[in-house]
Motif scaffolding. Sequence first.
Motif, PDB file in Angstrom:
ATOM      1  N   ALA A  78       0.822  -1.215   0.000  1.00 50.98           N
ATOM      2  CA  ALA A  78       0.000   0.000   0.000  1.00 50.98           C
ATOM      3  C   ALA A  78       0.857   1.267   0.000  1.00 50.98           C
ATOM      4  O   ALA A  78       0.420   2.320  -0.476  1.00 50.98           O
ATOM      5  CB  ALA A  78      -0.926  -0.006   1.216  1.00 50.98           C
ATOM      6  N   VAL A  79       2.085   1.170   0.530  1.00 51.12           N
ATOM      7  CA  VAL A  79       2.981   2.335   0.599  1.00 51.12           C
ATOM      8  C   VAL A  79       4.299   2.049  -0.102  1.00 51.12           C
ATOM      9  O   VAL A  79       5.328   2.641   0.216  1.00 51.12           O
ATOM     10  CB  VAL A  79       3.222   2.766   2.061  1.00 51.12           C
ATOM     11  CG1 VAL A  79       1.936   3.285   2.690  1.00 51.12           C
ATOM     12  CG2 VAL A  79       3.794   1.611   2.883  1.00 51.12           C
ATOM     13  N   GLN A  80       4.283   1.136  -1.071  1.00 47.17           N
ATOM     14  CA  GLN A  80       5.520   0.732  -1.746  1.00 47.17           C
ATOM     15  C   GLN A  80       6.271   1.902  -2.351  1.00 47.17           C
ATOM     16  O   GLN A  80       7.511   1.903  -2.419  1.00 47.17           O
ATOM     17  CB  GLN A  80       5.196  -0.294  -2.833  1.00 47.17           C
ATOM     18  CG  GLN A  80       4.258   0.237  -3.908  1.00 47.17           C
ATOM     19  CD  GLN A  80       3.792  -0.827  -4.863  1.00 47.17           C
ATOM     20  OE1 GLN A  80       4.489  -1.168  -5.806  1.00 47.17           O
ATOM     21  NE2 GLN A  80       2.611  -1.369  -4.627  1.00 47.17           N
ATOM     22  N   ASP A  81       5.540   2.924  -2.791  1.00 44.19           N
ATOM     23  CA  ASP A  81       6.182   4.073  -3.429  1.00 44.19           C
ATOM     24  C   ASP A  81       7.057   4.865  -2.466  1.00 44.19           C
ATOM     25  O   ASP A  81       7.898   5.657  -2.893  1.00 44.19           O
ATOM     26  CB  ASP A  81       5.127   4.987  -4.058  1.00 44.19           C
ATOM     27  CG  ASP A  81       4.064   5.430  -3.079  1.00 44.19           C
ATOM     28  OD1 ASP A  81       3.735   4.661  -2.154  1.00 44.19           O
ATOM     29  OD2 ASP A  81       3.549   6.552  -3.237  1.00 44.19           O
ATOM     30  N   GLN A  82       6.890   4.652  -1.170  1.00 44.61           N
ATOM     31  CA  GLN A  82       7.703   5.331  -0.167  1.00 44.61           C
ATOM     32  C   GLN A  82       8.959   4.541   0.184  1.00 44.61           C
ATOM     33  O   GLN A  82       9.822   5.038   0.917  1.00 44.61           O
ATOM     34  CB  GLN A  82       6.875   5.568   1.100  1.00 44.61           C
ATOM     35  CG  GLN A  82       5.634   6.413   0.884  1.00 44.61           C
ATOM     36  CD  GLN A  82       4.769   6.483   2.131  1.00 44.61           C
ATOM     37  OE1 GLN A  82       5.259   6.430   3.259  1.00 44.61           O
ATOM     38  NE2 GLN A  82       3.465   6.596   1.938  1.00 44.61           N
ATOM     39  N   TRP A  83       9.067   3.309  -0.306  1.00 45.17           N
ATOM     40  CA  TRP A  83      10.150   2.431   0.110  1.00 45.17           C
ATOM     41  C   TRP A  83      10.970   1.848  -1.038  1.00 45.17           C
ATOM     42  O   TRP A  83      12.186   1.713  -0.910  1.00 45.17           O
ATOM     43  CB  TRP A  83       9.580   1.263   0.939  1.00 45.17           C
ATOM     44  CG  TRP A  83       8.958   1.698   2.228  1.00 45.17           C
ATOM     45  CD1 TRP A  83       7.650   2.070   2.424  1.00 45.17           C
ATOM     46  CD2 TRP A  83       9.602   1.837   3.494  1.00 45.17           C
ATOM     47  NE1 TRP A  83       7.445   2.424   3.733  1.00 45.17           N
ATOM     48  CE2 TRP A  83       8.624   2.284   4.432  1.00 45.17           C
ATOM     49  CE3 TRP A  83      10.897   1.603   3.948  1.00 45.17           C
ATOM     50  CZ2 TRP A  83       8.923   2.513   5.759  1.00 45.17           C
ATOM     51  CZ3 TRP A  83      11.202   1.832   5.284  1.00 45.17           C
ATOM     52  CH2 TRP A  83      10.228   2.286   6.171  1.00 45.17           C
TER      53      TRP A  83
END
Length: 217
Positions: A78-83
């Motif tokens: 869900a937050v892959q774009d931050q990692w």
Amino acid sequence: MPAFAAAGDVPLRQRPLIVTDVDEVVLEFLTPFMAFLEAREHALLPRSFRLAGNIIDRRGGEAVSEATAETLLEAFFAVQDQWQTPAARAVETLAELSEEADIIFLTAMPPRHAPVRRALLDVLGLSYPLLASEEPKGPLVKHLHGERRLPLVFIDDILHNLHSVQAHAPSSLLINLMANAEFRALAPPPPAGIHVAADWAEAAKLIRSHWGATTPG
């Protein structure tokens, strides 16, 4: 949308096709996932080539249940774009290969996470068509390539995906590529017919050699 329907919407030109996985191939997955877990008082231990049983809760030291592992993975996607960041030389190598071949990303993840992944790939300059599916990859790759008499390349870090494509598109060049060296050392050796590439530079050499051997003169 069914994966086959989505696959049918991808236009291909009369040139070689490269179908590649995303996690651990084009984007780093294990390294950022480990950092994500650490931020949540968990850890992924390199004890075997799997996630289940290797994620522990640092507060008690016990391995989490399979359901908890799935919840953590869902939260990560869900937050892959931050990692997640590109694997070494992935962006540059794919850009070079795209001058000679069509490229499609086939990622084994729930399609509901595809919009976040699409946005991340676009920001990174990886604006190739993306298909997100939890279906076996072999039939999908066969459907994508169809009956074309042109070179086909499939790249993945997981052997059962490579086996699936080998069974359904046996003429394809199969490359096993994995970004995380620590977990790659725990992976089972691939059988005959599957090439191992240590990095994208080696993968590119294998691909161009295959094109030279199979492209009609």
